[in-house]
Design a protein around this motif. Structure first.
Motif, short mmCIF file in Angstrom:
data_model
loop_
_atom_site.label_atom_id
_atom_site.label_comp_id
_atom_site.label_asym_id
_atom_site.label_seq_id
_atom_site.Cartn_x
_atom_site.Cartn_y
_atom_site.Cartn_z
N GLY B 424 -2.81 18.85 33.91
CA GLY B 424 -3.74 17.79 33.51
C GLY B 424 -3.06 16.72 32.70
O GLY B 424 -2.18 16.99 31.86
N GLY B 425 -3.37 15.47 32.97
CA GLY B 425 -2.89 14.36 32.17
C GLY B 425 -1.40 14.14 32.23
O GLY B 425 -0.81 13.50 31.36
N LEU B 426 -0.75 14.63 33.25
CA LEU B 426 0.71 14.50 33.31
C LEU B 426 1.13 13.07 33.70
O LEU B 426 2.31 12.75 33.68
CB LEU B 426 1.30 15.49 34.30
N ARG B 427 0.15 12.26 34.06
CA ARG B 427 0.44 10.88 34.48
C ARG B 427 1.26 10.16 33.42
O ARG B 427 2.22 9.46 33.73
CB ARG B 427 -0.89 10.16 34.71
N LYS B 428 0.92 10.39 32.16
CA LYS B 428 1.61 9.68 31.08
C LYS B 428 3.04 10.18 30.92
O LYS B 428 3.93 9.43 30.55
CB LYS B 428 0.86 9.90 29.76
N HIS B 429 3.25 11.46 31.21
CA HIS B 429 4.56 12.03 30.96
C HIS B 429 5.48 11.90 32.16
O HIS B 429 6.69 11.81 32.02
CB HIS B 429 4.43 13.51 30.58
N LEU B 430 4.91 11.96 33.37
CA LEU B 430 5.74 11.87 34.58
C LEU B 430 5.23 10.74 35.47
O LEU B 430 4.68 10.99 36.54
CB LEU B 430 5.71 13.18 35.37
N PRO B 431 5.37 9.50 35.05
CA PRO B 431 4.77 8.39 35.80
C PRO B 431 5.32 8.25 37.22
O PRO B 431 4.56 8.07 38.17
CB PRO B 431 5.10 7.17 34.95
N VAL B 432 6.63 8.38 37.37
CA VAL B 432 7.22 8.20 38.71
C VAL B 432 6.71 9.28 39.64
O VAL B 432 6.29 9.01 40.78
CB VAL B 432 8.76 8.23 38.63
N THR B 433 6.73 10.51 39.16
CA THR B 433 6.24 11.61 39.98
C THR B 433 4.79 11.37 40.37
O THR B 433 4.40 11.58 41.52
CB THR B 433 6.36 12.93 39.20
N CYS B 434 4.01 10.93 39.42
CA CYS B 434 2.58 10.71 39.67
C CYS B 434 2.37 9.66 40.76
O CYS B 434 1.65 9.88 41.73
CB CYS B 434 1.90 10.28 38.37
N VAL B 435 3.05 8.54 40.64
CA VAL B 435 2.84 7.45 41.60
C VAL B 435 3.30 7.87 42.99
O VAL B 435 2.59 7.70 43.99
CB VAL B 435 3.58 6.18 41.14
N GLU B 509 -0.62 21.77 22.55
CA GLU B 509 -0.19 20.74 21.58
C GLU B 509 1.33 20.72 21.42
O GLU B 509 1.98 19.69 21.54
CB GLU B 509 -0.85 21.06 20.23
N ALA B 510 1.88 21.90 21.18
CA ALA B 510 3.32 21.97 20.88
C ALA B 510 4.15 21.61 22.10
O ALA B 510 5.24 21.04 21.99
CB ALA B 510 3.67 23.38 20.41
N GLU B 511 3.65 21.97 23.26
CA GLU B 511 4.43 21.77 24.47
C GLU B 511 4.44 20.31 24.89
O GLU B 511 5.36 19.85 25.57
CB GLU B 511 3.85 22.61 25.62
N ARG B 512 3.40 19.59 24.52
CA ARG B 512 3.20 18.26 25.08
C ARG B 512 4.41 17.36 24.83
O ARG B 512 4.80 16.59 25.69
CB ARG B 512 1.93 17.64 24.47
N LYS B 513 5.00 17.47 23.64
CA LYS B 513 6.08 16.54 23.35
C LYS B 513 7.36 16.88 24.10
O LYS B 513 8.30 16.09 24.13
CB LYS B 513 6.35 16.45 21.85
N HIS B 514 7.38 18.04 24.73
CA HIS B 514 8.56 18.38 25.54
C HIS B 514 8.40 17.98 27.00
O HIS B 514 9.30 18.16 27.80
CB HIS B 514 8.83 19.88 25.46
N LEU B 515 7.21 17.50 27.38
CA LEU B 515 7.00 17.08 28.77
C LEU B 515 7.66 15.74 28.99
O LEU B 515 7.41 14.79 28.27
CB LEU B 515 5.50 16.96 29.06
#
Lengths: 502, 718
Positions: B424-435, B509-515
C-alpha cells in the motif's frame, strides 16, 4: 602382393609376425643375459619390458602389412586371411597389455625379466601359429609352443610355492589333455587321410571319411580344445592355476591363451568338421550350457578376487562356446569381436587387481577392497567400469560383444541356449557387483588406513587404454565390429548350420 | 491439384524464381552457442564458488558474501550472463533485418550434423529459420536480455549468484533450441531442456522444503504432458516416416484425411503436451507454485517464454490442427475455460506473485483460444505483447518485493514481503515502478492504445467470428467467456495496483523509511518494457481499422504487419480452414463490425478500471498478520483456488501413493524379493557344492577330466 606358397619365401612372408616375435624373443633373452641379474633394479627390468614391446610393435607392423597381401588358393600350411589377422591383433593386444601390467611386478618380485618377456613373446608366436594354422600339425605345434611357454610363466615366481604348484598342475593336466588332442589328430588323419584342414573338410562333407574313426577324432580334439578354453568339466585346472600363477601371467593367459584356443577351435570345427555338425552339435551345446551355468554359480561363492576372475574367465569361455554351437557367420564375427573386448577388459580388470595387490600376491580377498573407493576413487572407478563391462552392462564394450553373440545364437535358433546365456549373465552381475560393492560401500575393517597403491607409467597406460577401448567399443562399436565380421567372412563358415538339424 | 498443395507449389516456385535476394542466414549457430557458452562459463564459476562455500561449511562456518569486496565469481556473471544474451540478440536482429530485405518464402533449414541415424530413422541437428522462429527468437533474446539485466540487480546478494546465471543462460539456450529446431525431436530436446531449467530455477533456493516441492511438482506435472508429445511424435513417425517439419507439413494435407481419427489423435496428444507446458486446465496447477523461484525467473520462464511454448507448438503444427477441427475446438475450449477459471482465482489472491501467476495462466488461455479458433497470428501476437507487459509486471513486482524485503530485513520484521496486505502507498517510494506497472496494467486490461488492446481484442474478435462455421454454440460461448474474462482481468489488475501502490502504507512505521526505488539495473529494464508495452501492439493493426480512431486515422506506417509476416508459416493452415469451413465472418455473433466491438471492449475495460479504483480504494485493508482468511463462501473458495490442489491430492496423488506402497511392501518386498532371495540362496548352495570338487589334488582333476572324456565319447558314439 600375392602369396600362393609356390616357394618357401612365401612362407617367410606369411609368417613374418611369428618370425619377428621368435627372433625378438631371443633378442630379449640375450639382452637379459648380457645385462646380468637385472631383477635387482627396477628401471633395468622395465627397460627389458619396453624392449619386448618394441618387438610387439614390429610384429604389429608386419601384421598390418599382411592385410595388404592376397592369398591364392588354400594349399599353404598357414592361412593368410582376415580371421588369422584379426586374431593376431587380439594376441598382440593381449601381449601389449599383459607386458604393460607386468613391469612393476617383475622387478618387485625379482623375476628374471629377460626370460619373462621372452617367454611371453614366444607364447604369442605360438598363439599366432594356432590361429593361422591350416594344418592339424601346425595347430599342434602352435598349441605346444604356446602352452610350454605359459607353463613356464605360471611357475615363474620360483620363490613362491603357489606359483610352482600352479605351474606343475598346469603342466601335468595340460600334458594329459594334449595326449587326447594328439590322439584326436591321429584318428582324424586315419579317417580322412590328411591333416590339411581344407582336405579334411572335403572328406567330411562328401562322406568319404570313415565314420566311427572321424567321430572319435572329433570328440578327442574337442576335449583338447575344451581343456584349453577351460570348459566345464575340463576346467578343474583353471582356478588353481589362475590363482597360483603370478597375477600378470594370469591376466595374460586368461585372455591370450583362451583367444588362441578359440581361434583354432573355430577354424578346425567350423571349417573342417562342419560336415559333421550334427554329431558334435549336441556335445557343444551341453559343454557351453554347463560351462555357463557351472562357472557362474561357483563364482558366486568365491572370496578371492583372482579366483573369482578365474571362474569369470571360465564363464566367458562358456559364452563363446555358444558361438561355436551356433556355427554360423554371425557368430564367428561376434566371437572375434567378443575375444577382442574380453581380452581388453579382462586384462584391464587384472591390472587393477595387480595394482591393489601391490604388484605382488597380497590383498587379494574381497575384504581387502573395502575402502578402495574412498582412498583411490579413480582406480575404483576404473575397476567398476571393467567389472560392469565383464558383466555386460549397456554402454560398455562387454555389452556390445555379448549382444552380438546373442544375435548370432538367435540367428541359429538356439533359443534355450540364448536364455541360459542371458540368465547366467544375470547371475554374473551378482559377483562382479559384489566386488564393486566392497569397493564403494564397505568400510575397511582396520578403520581405514589408506592402501598404498603404486601406479607406474606402464600400468597407467594399460588402464587408460583399457578404459578407452571398453567405452569406445561400447558406444561406437561400428567400425571394429564391421572389421570382425569381414574377417570372419573369409573363414568360409557355411552359414546357418541349423538347417542341417531340422 | 488441391488448394493447399497449390500454395506449396507457389511457395516453392517463388523461392526459385521470383526472389531477388535469397535469405542468407547470418551465423545462426552463434545464436545458440552464445547462451551455451554463458552457461559453461557461469557454470564453471558456480563450481568454483560452490567449492569455496563447501570448504567453509566443512570447517564449521557458513560462507557469506563479502559486502564490498566481491569475489570475481560474483562479478563476472554480471557481465557474462547478460552479455551473451545481448550478443545473441544482436545476431537475431541482424538475421531479422536480412530476412526482411530478402523475398524468401520457404523456411531455411541449417543442418549441422546428423544426430540419430538408424536404418529406418534419421534425425539431424538442424535449425529452421523462418518468420515464426525469428519472432520467437527476438522475444526470447530481447526480453531475456532485459530480464538478465534486471537479475544483476535483483540477485546480486545471493551467495549462489553464478549458479543462477548458469541456469538462466542454459534456459535461454534450450528455449532457442525449442523455437528454432527444424524437427519434432529437436523441438523435444528444447522442450525437455527448458523443463529441466524451470525445475532447477523453481527450486533454486532448494534449502526450503517448499521450494523444492514446487520444483518437483512442476517437473512431474510436465511429464504427464510430455507423454502426450511423445505419443504424438510416434504417431506422426508411423505415418510419415520422418519427423522433420518440412516434409511432414508439406505432405500432411495429402496424406491425412481432414477430420480423420489419426490427425485428431495426433493433435489431441500434442495438445496434452502443450497443456502441460503452458499450464492450461487440467495441468495448470504447477505454475502458481512455480512462483517459489526468484522473481526474474517467473518473469522470464513462467510468463514470457517457456510457458508460451505450447502456443508456439500449436502454431508450428498449425497444418495439423487445421486438418483436425475437433482438435482445434478442444484447444479453443481449454483456452477459454482456463482464461475464465484462472481469472476468477486471481480476483481473490493476496500474494502479488500469485495474482500475476493466475493472470498468466489466464492470458495463456487467451492465446490458446486464439490458436484454437485458427487465428494463429493473433495467438502469436498476444504471445509477444504478453511477453512485454507480463515480464514488466513480474519484474515490477520483483522491484516491489525487493524493496519491501530490504526494508523488513533492516528492521528484522518477520513479515511476508509478497503479501499485498503488507504494502500500500508504495507510489511515493517507488515512482518509476509504479508508473511502468500502470502502463502494463492498462495494457493487460486491454485499453487502447496499449499493446494488450490490439492483441487481446483480435483474439476475442476471431473467437466470435469463428461462430459462423460449425460448432456455433461452442464458439459463441467461448466468445462470451473471453469477454467476461477481459472484464475480470481489468478488475483484478486494478485491485492489485491499488493495494500495492495506493492508499495508506501498511508496511510499518520503522520500515517505511527504508523503502526506496531499486537501482537502475532494475528500473531501466522496466522502462524499456513499458515502452514496448505501449507501442508493441501497433505492428498488427487490422487493415480494416487503419483509417479509424483505432489505427490513429492512418497515422501508423504499417497495418497487419505481423499478419503478413507470418503468412508463409500459417498460410497453409489458413487455406485449409478456408477450404473446409470458409473464411472468418466479418461480424461478431451479436452483429456489429470490428470497430464497434473494439470500441465497446475498450470502453468497458476503462469503465471497469475506473470503477474498481473507486471500489478498492474504499476497502479497509489490514496487514496480513492481522487479517483472517476470507469468511464468505465464494471469496473463500476463490482464495482457496477452487480447492483444485486438494482435489488432485485426494483423487490422484493419494491413490497412487497408496498403490505404490502396496506394490512396495507386499508385491516387491514380500513376493518378488522373497523369490529373488530364494533363488540367490539356491545358487550359492549349488556354488558351494560345485566348489567342493575343487580339492586341489591333481589326481582328482585328472579323474574328472577323464570322466568328461568318457562322457563325451559316449555321447558321440550314441
Amino acid at each position: 602382393m600375392v602369396i600362393d606358397f609356390s616357394s618357401n619365401l612365401d612362407y617367410v612372408r606369411a609368417l613374418l609376425p611369428e618370425i619377428i616375435l621368435c627372433v625378438w624373443g631371443m633378442v630379449v633373452l640375450m639382452a637379459g643375459v648380457w645385462r646380468g641379474e637385472s631383477s635387482e633394479e627396477g628401471p633395468r627390468a622395465e627397460g627389458l619390458g619396453w624392449l619386448a614391446l618394441v618387438g610387439v610393435a614390429f610384429a604389429a607392423v608386419a601384421n598390418g602389412w599382411l592385410h595388404g597381401v592376397r592369398e591364392v588358393g588354400t594349399d599353404g600350411m598357414i592361412a593368410v586371411d582376415g580371421f588369422r589377422l584379426f586374431s593376431n591383433w587380439i594376441f598382440l593386444t593381449a601381449a601389449l597389455l599383459g607386458m604393460l601390467v607386468s613391469f612393476a611386478y617383475v622387478y618387485r618380485q625379482r623375476l628374471q625379466a629377460g626370460e619373462y618377456y621372452a617367454l611371453m613373446l614366444f607364447s604369442v608366436a605360438g598363439m599366432m601359429f594356432m590361429a593361422g594354422a591350416r594344418n592339424l600339425i601346425v595347430v599342434f605345434l602352435g598349441l605346444e609352443v604356446m602352452s610350454i611357454a605359459v607353463y613356464a610363466l605360471s611357475a615363474f615366481n620360483r620363490r613362491d610355492r603357489r606359483s610352482a604348484e600352479a605351474g606343475l598342475k598346469y603342466f601335468i593336466l595340460g600334458a594329459f589333455s594334449t595326449g587326447f588332442f594328439l590322439y584326436g589328430i591321429a584318428l582324424t588323419y586315419g579317417a580322412t587321410g590328411s591333416t590339411h584342414l581344407p582336405t579334411i573338410a572335403l572328406a567330411v562333407s562328401n562322406g568319404t571319411a570313415h565314420g566311427a574313426l572321424l567321430l572319435f577324432g572329433v570328440a578327442l580334439m574337442g576335449v583338447g580344445f575344451a581343456f584349453k578354453v577351460s570348459a566345464v568339466p575340463f576346467h578343474m585346472w583353471a582356478p588353481d592355476v589362475y590363482e597360483g600363477a603370478p597375477s600378470p601371467v594370469t591376466a595374460f593367459m586368461s585372455a591370450g591363451v583362451k583367444a588362441a584356443a578359440f581361434a583354432a577351435f573355430f577354424r578346425v570345427f567350423l571349417v573342417s568338421f562342419q560336415g559333421a555338425y550334427e554329431s558334435w552339435y549336441g556335445v557343444m551345446w551341453w559343454l557351453s550350457a554347463t560351462t555357463m551355468v557351472g562357472a557362474n554359480l561357483i563364482a558366486l561363492v568365491q572370496t578371492n578376487v583372482k579366483r573369482m576372475l578365474a571362474y569369470s574367465s571360465i564363464a566367458h569361455g562358456g559364452y563363446l562356446l555358444v558361438a561355436i554351437t551356433a556355427a554360423n557367420q554371425a557368430s564367428a564375427g561376434a566371437a572375434l569381436f567378443y575375444l577382442l573386448v574380453y581380452t581388453v577388459m579382462n586384462i584391464s580388470a587384472f591390472a587393477v587387481v595387480i595394482a591393489v595387490s601391490n604388484h605382488g600376491e597380497e590383498r587379494l580377498e574381497f575384504e581387502d577392497y573395502a575402502g578402495l573407493g574412498r582412498n583411490q576413487p579413480g582406480l575404483a572407478l576404473l575397476l567398476t567400469l571393467f567389472l560392469l563391462s565383464l558383466a555386460g552392462f549397456p554402454g560398455t564394450g562387454g555389452f556390445m560383444a555379448k549382444f552380438q553373440l546373442l544375435l548370432g545364437a538367435m540367428d541359429a535358433q538356439l533359443w534355450v541356449l540364448s536364455v541360459i546365456l542371458v540368465l547366467s549373465t544375470v547371475v554374473s552381475y551378482a559377483y562382479y557387483l559384489r566386488l564393486a560393492w566392497y569397493t564403494w560401500m564397505r568400510d575397511p575393517a582396520d578403520g581405514g588406513s589408506p592402501l598404498p597403491v603404486y601406479l607406474p607409467i606402464g600400468m597407467r597406460l594399460a588402464l587408460v587404454v583399457g578404459a578407452a577401448v571398453v567405452i569406445w567399443l561400447g558406444l561406437f562399436p561400428g567400425s571394429v565390429l564391421d572389421l570382425a565380421r569381414a574377417s570372419a567372412a573369409g573363414l568360409g563358415v557355411a552359414g546357418p548350420m541349423v538347417e542341417i538339424l531340422h | 491439384m488441391n488448394p493447399p498443395f497449390a500454395i506449396l507449389a507457389i511457395v516453392q516456385e517463388g523461392s526459385e524464381t521470383a526472389v531477388e535476394i535469397a535469405f542468407e542466414p547470418f551465423l545462426p549457430g552463434l545464436i545458440l552457442l552464445f547462451p551455451l557458452l554463458g552457461f559453461l562459463v557461469n557454470g564453471a564459476l558456480a563450481l568454483v564458488s560452490g567449492k569455496r562455500a563447501a570448504d567453509v561449511a566443512r570447517a564449521g562456518g557458513e560462507w557469506t558474501l563479502p559486502e564490498n569486496d566481491r569475489p570475481s565469481t560474483h562479478i563476472l556473471p554480471s557481465l557474462v550472463g547478460p552479455g551473451v544474451l545481448f550478443a545473441a540478440f544482436a545476431i537475431v536482429a541482424a538475421n531479422f533485418l536480412r530476412m526482411q530485405g530478402a523475398g524468401f518464402e520457404s523456411p531455411v533449414v541449417v543442418t549441422y550434423w546428423s544426430w540419430i541415424v538408424t536404418s529406418t530413422f534419421e534425425a539431424a541437428a538442424s535449425l529452421q529459420l523462418d518468420q515464426l522462429s525469428m519472432v520467437m527468437m527476438l522475444v526470447v533474446t530481447g526480453v531475456g536480455f532485459l530480464i538478465h539485466v534486471f537479475s544483476v540487480g535483483y540477485m546480486k546478494d545471493d551467495p549462489s549468484y553464478p549458479r543462477y546465471f548458469a541456469y538462466l543462460n542454459l534456459f535461454v539456450f534450450f528455449m532457442l533450441v525449442l523455437v528454432s529446431g527444424a524437427s519434432f525431436p529437436i523441438m523435444f530436446v528444447g522442450w525437455e531442456g527448458v523443463g529441466l531449467c524451470s525445475y532447477l530455477l523453481i527450486g533454486f533456493w532448494f534449502k526450503d522444503r517448499e521450494n523444492a516441492d514446487a520444483g518437483k511438482k512442476a517437473f512431474i506435472v510436465n511429464r504427464i504432458g510430455d507423454v502426450g508429445f511423445l505419443i504424438a511424435m510416434f504417431l506422426l513417425y508411423n505415418k510419415f516416416h520422418t519427423l522433420d517439419f518440412g516434409p511432414v507439413f508439406a505432405s500432411a494435407p495429402d496424406t491425412l484425411i481432414y477430420g480423420g481419427s489419426l490427425v485428431t489423435a495426433v493433435t489431441l496428444f500434442l495438445l496434452l503436451g502443450a497443456v502441460g507446458k503452458s499450464a492450461q486446465i487440467p495441468l495448470y496447477v504447477w505454475l502458481p507454485d512455480a512462483m517459489a523461484g526468484p522473481t526474474p525467473v517467473s518473469a522470464l520462464i513462467h510468463a514470457a517464454t517457456m510457458v508460451t511454448a505450447g502456443v508456439y507448438m500449436v502454431t508450428r503444427t498449425s497444418v495439423l490442427f487445421a486438418l483436425a477441427p475437433v482438435g482445434g475446438l478442444v484447444v479453443a475450449g481449454i483456452g477459454a475455460l482456463t482464461a475464465l477459471f484462472a481469472a476468477t482465482i486471481a480476483l481473490a489472491q493476496y500474494d502479488i506473485k500469485k495474482v500475476l501467476a493466475y493472470s498468466t495462466v489466464s492470458q495463456l488461455g487467451y492465446m490458446f483460444l486464439g490458436v484454437g479458433v485458427g487465428a494463429y497470428t493473433a495467438g502469436v501476437f498476444h504471445l509477444m505483447t504478453h511477453a512485454f507487459f507480463k515480464a514488466l509486471l513480474f519484474l515490477g513486482s520483483g522491484a516491489v518485493i525487493y524493496s519491501i524485503h530490504h526494508a523488513l530485513h533492516h528492521t528484522h520484521k518477520d513479515w511476508d514481503a509478497q503479501d499485498m496486505r503488507n504494502m500500500g502507498g508504495l507510489r511515493k517510494h517507488l515512482p518509476v515502478t509504479c508508473v511502468t506497472m500502470w502502463v502494463a496494467t492498462l495494457a493487460i486490461a486491454g485499453i487502447w492504445p496499449f499493446a494488450g488492446f490490439f492483441s487481446k481484442d483480435e483474439i476475442i474478435w476471431y473467437a466470435g467470428a469463428a461462430a459462423e462455421g460449425p460448432h456455433t454454440a461452442w464458439y459463441v460461448l467461448f466468445w462470451a467467456m473471453s469477454l467476461v474474462t477481459a472484464m475480470m482481468t481489468a478488475f483484478y489488475m486494478t485491485r492489485m495496483m491499488i493495494m500495492t501502490f495506493h492508499g495508506e502504507n501498511r508496511t510499518g512505521e520503522a520500515e517505511r523509511k527504508h523503502l526506496h526505488e531499486p537501482p537502475p539495473t532494475m528500473t531501466v529494464p522496466l522502462i524499456v518494457l513499458a515502452v514496448l508495452s505501449l507501442l508493441g501492439g501497433w505492428i498488427n493493426v487490422p487493415e480494416a481499422l487503419k483509417q479509424s480512431w483505432i489505427g490513429m486515422f492512418g497515422a501508423l506506417p504499417m497495418s497487419e504487419w505481423l499478419h503478413h509476416w507470418l503468412e508463409p508459416v500459417v498460410g497453409m493452415a489458413v487455406e485449409i480452414r478456408a477450404d473446409h469451413v470458409g473464411e472468418f465472418a466479418k461480424s461478431a455473433p451479436l452483429g456489429g463490425g470490428e470497430v464497434v466491438w473494439a470500441g465497446l471492449s475498450t470502453l468497458m475495460a476503462i469503465a471497469v478500471v475506473v470503477a474498481s479504483v473507486a471500489f478498492v480504494r474504499k476497502w479497509v485493508i489490514l496487514p496480513a498478520t492481522e487479517s483472517a482468511e476470507p469468511a464468505g463462501g465464494v471469496r473463500r473458495l476463490l482464495y482457496r483456488k477452487w480447492c483444485v490442489d486438494e482435489l488432485y491430492d485426494r483423487v490422484v496423488v493419494r491413490p497412487i501413493v497408496a498403490g505404490s506402497r502396496f506394490l512396495w511392501k507386499v508385491v516387491d518386498a514380500g513376493i518378488v524379493d522373497g523369490l529373488v532371495n530364494v533363488t540367490g540362496s539356491l545358487s550359492r548352495a549349488f556354488g558351494f557344492v560345485g566348489s567342493m570338487f575343487q580339492t586341489g589334488a591333481v589326481n582328482t582333476y585328472a579323474f574328472i577330466l577323464t570322466a568328461g572324456v568318457v562322457l563325451i565319447l559316449w555321447a558321440v558314439a550314441l
